[in-house]
Design a protein around this motif. Structure first.
Motif, PDB file in Angstrom:
ATOM      1  N   TYR A   1      -0.754  -7.020  -5.196  1.00  0.00           N
ATOM      2  CA  TYR A   1      -0.957  -7.956  -4.027  1.00  0.00           C
ATOM      3  C   TYR A   1      -0.505  -9.372  -4.631  1.00  0.00           C
TER       4      TYR A   1
ATOM      5  N   GLU B   1      -5.131  -0.970  -6.794  1.00  0.00           N
ATOM      6  CA  GLU B   1      -5.705   0.319  -7.429  1.00  0.00           C
ATOM      7  C   GLU B   1      -4.654   1.289  -8.180  1.00  0.00           C
TER       8      GLU B   1
ATOM      9  N   GLN C   1      -2.388  -6.732  -9.637  1.00  0.00           N
ATOM     10  CA  GLN C   1      -2.265  -5.355  -9.578  1.00  0.00           C
ATOM     11  C   GLN C   1      -3.446  -4.645  -8.834  1.00  0.00           C
TER      12      GLN C   1
ATOM     13  N   LEU D   1      -4.817   4.474   2.728  1.00  0.00           N
ATOM     14  CA  LEU D   1      -4.054   3.401   2.053  1.00  0.00           C
ATOM     15  C   LEU D   1      -4.727   3.002   0.902  1.00  0.00           C
TER      16      LEU D   1
ATOM     17  N   TYR E   1       0.835  -1.124  -0.007  1.00  0.00           N
ATOM     18  CA  TYR E   1      -0.020  -0.075  -0.041  1.00  0.00           C
ATOM     19  C   TYR E   1       1.070   1.278  -0.006  1.00  0.00           C
TER      20      TYR E   1
END
Lengths: 114, 113
Positions: free
Chosen positions: A48, A59, A57, A43, A35
Motif C-alpha cells: 500500500y 499481508e 508492505q 482480498l 490486493y
C-alpha cells in the motif's frame, strides 16, 4: 472521470518471467493499495501507499515490489513469477485510509502463471 | 494475527426472500465495517458501511447491524431480487499504522427467480 484503471485485464506468464501491473487513478486520492483475490480467501493486501514516495508492505508482500512516484500511478511488479502468484489482482484508491473511507477498485487483472 | 470470519460461504434464496450474511472480527479496536458487493467478473463496490458508534444502518433494502460486545456484524438484504446475486465481502478496519482493512472470505449469494 475514469476512476481507477488497471492494465492489462488478462495476462499469462511463464514461471520466472517478470512483469508490471499498471494502476492509475484520476481522483487525486493519496491512499492506494494492491490486493490479490483467491478463491475462498477474500482480498488480501499486498502493498500500500499513503502518498507519493511512501509505500509499505501488507499481508502478502513476498515476490512483489511497488513504487509511487506520482499521486496518480501505483504499479505492482512481479519479480520472478511463480504459479502461486496465479490470482486476480485489484488496485484500489481512497481519499482517506481504507480502514476509514470508501475504497474504489479497478476492474482487476487476471494473472495466470504457468 | 487479526482476522474476519464470514458465514455462510454460499447462500441460495428465492426471489423476495431475505438474506443474512454474518461476520465476526478479532481486533477489538476495529471501528469501521464496510460491505462490498462484487458481481461476476466485476470490481468490488461499496454498498453500505457502519462505524462503531452506531448499532444499525439502513439503506433501502439493505441494512447492517453491529454488536461490538460480541464482535460481530451482519448484512441483511430484504425482498431479494436476481440482481442481488453476487459475492459479498465484509471487512473490518485494523487499528494502528495505515488503518488497513481486513476482508472476510466472501459469500456467494444466488437469488433464484
Amino acid at each position: 472521470n475514469a476512476g481507477v484503471t488497471q492494465t492489462p485485464k488478462f495476462q499469462v506468464l511463464k514461471t520466472g518471467q517478470s512483469m508490471t501491473l499498471q494502476c492509475a487513478q484520476d481522483m487525486n486520492h493519496e491512499y492506494m493499495s494492491w490486493y490479490r483475490q483467491d478463491p475462498g480467501m477474500g482480498l488480501r493486501l499486498i502493498h500500500y501507499s499513503v502518498g507519493a514516495g511512501i509505500t509499505d508492505q501488507g499481508e502478502v508482500p513476498n515476490g512483489y515490489n511497488v513504487s509511487r512516484s506520482t499521486t496518480e500511478d501505483f504499479p505492482l511488479r512481479l519479480l520472478s513469477a511463480a504459479p502461486s502468484q496465479t490470482s486476480v489482482y485489484f488496485c484500489a484508491s481512497s481519499y482517506g485510509p481504507p480502514g476509514n473511507t470508501e475504497a474504489f477498485f479497478g476492474q482487476g487483472t487476471r494473472l495466470t502463471v504457468v | 494475527g487479526e482476522n474476519v470470519e464470514q458465514h455462510p460461504s454460499t447462500l441460495s434464496v428465492q426471489e423476495g426472500d431475505s438474506a443474512v450474511i454474518k461476520c465476526t472480527y478479532s481486533d477489538s479496536a476495529s471501528n469501521y465495517f464496510p460491505w462490498y458487493k462484487q458481481e461476476l467478473g466485476k470490481r468490488p463496490q461499496l454498498i453500505i458501511d457502519i462505524r462503531s458508534n452506531v448499532g444499525e444502518k439502513k439503506d433501502q433494502r439493505i441494512a447492517v447491524t453491529l454488536n461490538k460486545t460480541a464482535k460481530h456484524f451482519s448484512l441483511h438484504i430484504t425482498e431479494t431480487q436476481p440482481e442481488d446475486s453476487a459475492v459479498y465481502f465484509c471487512a473490518a478496519s485494523l487499528s494502528g499504522g495505515y488503518n488497513k482493512l481486513i476482508f472476510g472470505a466472501g459469500t456467494r449469494l444466488a437469488v433464484h427467480p
